[in-house]
Design a protein around this motif. Structure first.
Motif, PDB file in Angstrom:
ATOM      1  N   THR A  14       0.804  -1.196   0.000  1.00 29.11           N
ATOM      2  CA  THR A  14       0.000   0.000   0.000  1.00 29.11           C
ATOM      3  C   THR A  14       0.841   1.252   0.000  1.00 29.11           C
ATOM      4  O   THR A  14       1.908   1.303   0.560  1.00 29.11           O
ATOM      5  N   GLY A  16       2.659   4.602   0.529  1.00 30.99           N
ATOM      6  CA  GLY A  16       3.074   5.561   1.517  1.00 30.99           C
ATOM      7  C   GLY A  16       4.365   6.118   1.039  1.00 30.99           C
ATOM      8  O   GLY A  16       4.909   5.664   0.085  1.00 30.99           O
ATOM      9  N   THR A 123      -0.505   3.405   2.201  1.00 29.61           N
ATOM     10  CA  THR A 123       0.729   2.772   2.669  1.00 29.61           C
ATOM     11  C   THR A 123       1.500   2.190   1.489  1.00 29.61           C
ATOM     12  O   THR A 123       0.954   1.984   0.403  1.00 29.61           O
ATOM     13  N   TRP A 125       5.171  -0.528   0.646  1.00 31.28           N
ATOM     14  CA  TRP A 125       6.328  -1.256   1.156  1.00 31.28           C
ATOM     15  C   TRP A 125       7.182  -1.764   0.011  1.00 31.28           C
ATOM     16  O   TRP A 125       6.700  -2.031  -1.089  1.00 31.28           O
ATOM     17  N   VAL A 136       8.242  -0.195   5.390  1.00 31.50           N
ATOM     18  CA  VAL A 136       6.811   0.088   5.270  1.00 31.50           C
ATOM     19  C   VAL A 136       6.607   1.561   5.605  1.00 31.50           C
ATOM     20  O   VAL A 136       7.097   2.041   6.624  1.00 31.50           O
ATOM     21  N   THR A 137       5.885   2.275   4.741  1.00 28.94           N
ATOM     22  CA  THR A 137       5.637   3.692   4.992  1.00 28.94           C
ATOM     23  C   THR A 137       4.147   3.965   4.977  1.00 28.94           C
ATOM     24  O   THR A 137       3.426   3.479   4.109  1.00 28.94           O
ATOM     25  N   ALA A 138       3.708   4.738   5.942  1.00 20.53           N
ATOM     26  CA  ALA A 138       2.316   5.173   6.019  1.00 20.53           C
ATOM     27  C   ALA A 138       2.260   6.666   5.744  1.00 20.53           C
ATOM     28  O   ALA A 138       3.037   7.435   6.315  1.00 20.53           O
ATOM     29  N   VAL A 142      -3.108   7.720   7.134  1.00 20.88           N
ATOM     30  CA  VAL A 142      -3.189   6.494   7.939  1.00 20.88           C
ATOM     31  C   VAL A 142      -3.144   6.877   9.410  1.00 20.88           C
ATOM     32  O   VAL A 142      -2.086   7.237   9.949  1.00 20.88           O
ATOM     33  N   TRP A 147      -3.633   2.910  11.670  1.00 18.41           N
ATOM     34  CA  TRP A 147      -2.238   3.036  12.111  1.00 18.41           C
ATOM     35  C   TRP A 147      -1.910   1.970  13.154  1.00 18.41           C
ATOM     36  O   TRP A 147      -0.843   1.361  13.101  1.00 18.41           O
ATOM     37  N   LEU A 150      -1.493  -1.400  11.401  1.00 15.46           N
ATOM     38  CA  LEU A 150      -0.249  -1.452  10.648  1.00 15.46           C
ATOM     39  C   LEU A 150       0.948  -1.599  11.575  1.00 15.46           C
ATOM     40  O   LEU A 150       1.854  -2.414  11.330  1.00 15.46           O
ATOM     41  N   LEU A 163       8.939   0.422  10.097  1.00 13.40           N
ATOM     42  CA  LEU A 163       7.804   1.295   9.804  1.00 13.40           C
ATOM     43  C   LEU A 163       8.246   2.751   9.841  1.00 13.40           C
ATOM     44  O   LEU A 163       8.922   3.194  10.776  1.00 13.40           O
ATOM     45  N   LYS A 165       6.900   6.991   8.716  1.00 13.24           N
ATOM     46  CA  LYS A 165       5.721   7.847   8.541  1.00 13.24           C
ATOM     47  C   LYS A 165       6.063   8.973   7.580  1.00 13.24           C
ATOM     48  O   LYS A 165       7.148   9.562   7.648  1.00 13.24           O
TER      49      LYS A 165
END
Length: 361
Positions: A14, A16, A123, A125, A136-138, A142, A147, A150, A163, A165
């Motif tokens: 997703t 991000g 998001t 990845w 993984v980035t939100a 999110v 959040w 995740l 993770l 942001k």
């Protein structure tokens, strides 16, 4: 004896913004990797030669190769491997070997877990070869329960994932080089190509549908008709020029000059790249990830993208990403802008060329 090459997996991820921008010449090692002692000096390589070496080693080592990236300052290809036997092959070929903790199977398993349990709009990845983790980035959308879910999934993956942001929001740059227009808005022309002996050009699939007409100015005469469009899943499209005659293979640099394009190249992490687009013109950056999947929301998930530190804005969609005289990608989407910075994803141009049986024009 060579291993059978493992096909590249395309896993739903997703969207991000991955904020890790790899600086040119990065030499710091992550805590879960170590350089293998080189008995011979590492061969200095151009970015093009490094890409070819990475492809050759992938064929030879199969799953024992766990990722590569280009160290621009040293002019070397850094190769993550599973053990010292594989490292010997890397060293003998002129690359720099790193024995890393997370195997290819473990990283693929982490991505499957994210796909199954954390398919959240906003998001993204992708495997980061520098840290040997799935990053993984939100984005800023999110929050709350999304959040928390995740965070829990990433935490459960332990040392295999990280993770981050983003302050921006991931979206396709709907609305290159030169501007192209249809009734729905403006995008950018990617690369001129030849298919079946006739002139065509590539752009982003999310820019329009099959049959849409395109012009060089709003309401102007037809430039071409879109004969194929692939989005979501992929993000590329093919437009057949209305008028005959081959078009030059070059990119508008918006300074009175152009960059001639003589062929296509696979992206390599660490590769210096430039992007041209009709909104923000020309900007530079680096490739920071490969085989990324982005969830733009509304079910629009795109796989197998090139992740970069280059900025872009609406209207730049479909525009060319290039390195020297080599075509690399087509602008898909991302976050941020060219005032505050951002991250942009690109459709690999080699995949589009292969799908259409086309060549750089």
């Amino acid at each position: 004896m060579k291993h059978r090459r493992i096909p590249k997996r395309k896993l739903a991820i997703t969207g991000g913004s991955v904020l890790a921008v790899m600086a040119a010449g990065l030499t710091l090692q992550s805590a879960n990797a170590s350089d293998v002692t080189q008995r011979y000096p590492v061969k200095p390589l151009s970015v093009t030669a490094a890409g070819k070496l990475a492809s050759s080693l992938s064929d030879e080592l199969g799953p024992d190769l766990i990722g590569t990236y280009y160290d621009a300052a040293a002019g070397s290809l850094v190769v993550n491997v599973a053990d010292e036997a594989a490292a010997d092959s890397v060293r003998d070929a002129g690359g720099r070997a790193r024995v890393v903790q997370n195997t290819l199977a473990e990283l693929a398993g982490a991505r499957r877990t994210l796909t199954d349990k954390a398919a959240i709009p906003g998001t993204s990845w992708a495997v980061d070869p520098v840290t040997n983790k799935v990053v993984v980035t939100a984005d800023r959308t999110v929050t709350g329960a999304s959040w928390n879910r995740l965070s829990e999934v990433v935490e459960g993956l332990g040392h295999k994932a990280e993770l981050r942001k983003s302050a921006g929001e991931f979206k396709p740059f709907a609305a290159g080089g030169d501007a192209i227009h249809n009734d729905g808005g403006r995008c950018s022309l990617g690369f001129n190509v030849v298919k079946d002996g006739a002139p065509h050009f590539l752009t982003a699939g999310h820019c329009g549908a099959v049959g849409s007409r395109w012009s060089a100015s709003p309401g102007g005469p037809d430039l071409g008709r879109m004969v194929d469009s692939r989005f979501p899943g992929d993000d590329f499209a093919l437009v057949a020029y209305t008028a005959g005659g081959l078009q030059p293979s070059e990119v508008n640099l918006y300074d009175g000059g152009t960059q001639r394009i003589t062929g296509a190249a696979e992206a390599t992490v660490g590769m210096p790249v430039r992007r041209s687009g009709s909104t923000t013109r020309v900007h530079d950056g680096q490739v920071t990830g490969l085989d990324a999947t982005v969830n733009y929301g509304n079910g629009d998930i795109v796989n197998g993208l090139v992740e970069t530190s280059v900025c872009a804005e609406p209207g730049d969609s479909g525009g060319p990403l290039f390195s020297g005289d080599r075509a690399v990608g087509l602008t898909s989407g991302g976050s941020g802008d060219c005032a505050s910075g951002g991250q942009t994803f690109f459709q690999p141009v080699t995949e589009a060329l292969g799908a259409y049986g086309a060549t750089i024009g």
